[in-house]
Enzyme design. Sequence first.
Site, mmCIF file in Angstrom:
data_model
loop_
_atom_site.group_PDB
_atom_site.id
_atom_site.type_symbol
_atom_site.label_atom_id
_atom_site.label_comp_id
_atom_site.label_asym_id
_atom_site.label_seq_id
_atom_site.Cartn_x
_atom_site.Cartn_y
_atom_site.Cartn_z
ATOM 1 C CG ASP A 173 -3.459 3.621 3.950
ATOM 2 O OD1 ASP A 173 -4.526 3.541 4.670
ATOM 3 O OD2 ASP A 173 -3.188 3.124 2.930
ATOM 4 C CD1 TRP B 100 -2.073 -2.312 1.777
ATOM 5 C CD2 TRP B 100 -2.877 -1.517 -0.275
ATOM 6 N NE1 TRP B 100 -3.070 -2.950 1.540
ATOM 7 C CE2 TRP B 100 -3.523 -2.588 0.276
ATOM 8 C CE3 TRP B 100 -3.305 -0.679 -1.122
ATOM 9 C CZ2 TRP B 100 -4.567 -3.012 -0.511
ATOM 10 C CZ3 TRP B 100 -4.265 -1.245 -2.071
ATOM 11 C CH2 TRP B 100 -4.882 -2.325 -1.830
ATOM 12 C CE LYS C 158 -8.520 -3.503 3.430
ATOM 13 N NZ LYS C 158 -7.874 -2.363 2.565
#
Length: 358
Positions: A167, A100, A191
């Site tokens: 993030d 990511w 999530k």
Amino acid sequence: MRVMNFSAGPSNLPDEVLKEAQENLFNYHGKGFSIMEISHRGKIFEEVHFEAMQMAKKLYEVNDDYEILFFQGGASLQFAMIPMNLNLGGVCEFANTGIWTKKAIKEAQILGVNTKIVASSEESLFDHIPDFTFSDDADYAYICSNNTIYGTQYKKYPKTKSPLIIDASSDFFSKKIDFSNIAMLFGGVQKNAGISGLACAFIRKDMIERSKNKNIPSMLKYSVYSENDSLFNTPATFAIYMFNLEMKWLLNQGGLDKINEQNIKKAQLLYKIIDESNGFYKGHAKKEDRSLMNVSFNIAHDKNLESIFVKEAEENGMIGLKGHKILGGIRASIYNSISFEKVKKLSEFMEYFAKKYV
Ligand SMILES: *Cc1c(COP(=O)(O)O)cnc(C)c1O
């Protein structure tokens, strides 16, 4: 009967949240329509929208230096919006701790932003959080707080005078954090805090200011979201509704400290089984950097057992345990909504499986 769902995302939702949504799906609080069927400009939706924002701010206890913004396009769109809106022509620094962050770096590079990778754990398959310091004068300093695939997580965020951007997609709303050092905390909510279709950011007002005079299309510009309370165009109304219910659920659980306590207990249960398995299981992450959210491990005793593990777990009502295709192995995602009892069941299955196949 609902299965025990250890998927990495989209992932399990609290039963209470799903039931409330179900009860109101056809007929929203007796009004004769669904929340999906009304204008985002009307009073009823606006209540849901602003209440969700308020509850989210309350959970993290952020002050008025921050705004909360809602986006579509997932966390991945932010990989591009961040450099577009926040670079000042100087250097943007990144710590590379997994796929990511790599994607975030790539988007910044596509935009021609001057990127510097201050540290990377790629050589050891991202099994730890490297030691590093950011410069004090970068345009921003960027990290990913929880690396969903590899199962590593920052225990402490780096101190830097540069605006810190995080993030937090896979540990969003999982614990209280100290915002004093943070310029922007963002994530897709699917999530740990809702369903797909909604990304959310806590962003400090000086960061929004940065975007104001930039020549950026409206839908990609933070100041446009801010000036319109994230209602510039039609937002993902149902995802925002679900996020509202999740925020309410978290508050009813006693807030983020309570959830964190629970998350710690859950993770300890699984790591204990791994560590005491005499090498049958092997955790991917270095112990000091282990994630409380995603427990990634291999069956070191015999990797061929991994697919059998996934299959037998499914037969026992546990799904979503297959590791990400990049890493293989097993991954148990034990986000906020997974109860201690469910994790206990998984730990018992792991013990049973190790005994059976050792
Ligand atoms: C899943 C994930 C993303 C991507 O989220 P999308 O909403 O699918 O764009 C980004 N960062 C992290 C840490 C993730 O776990």
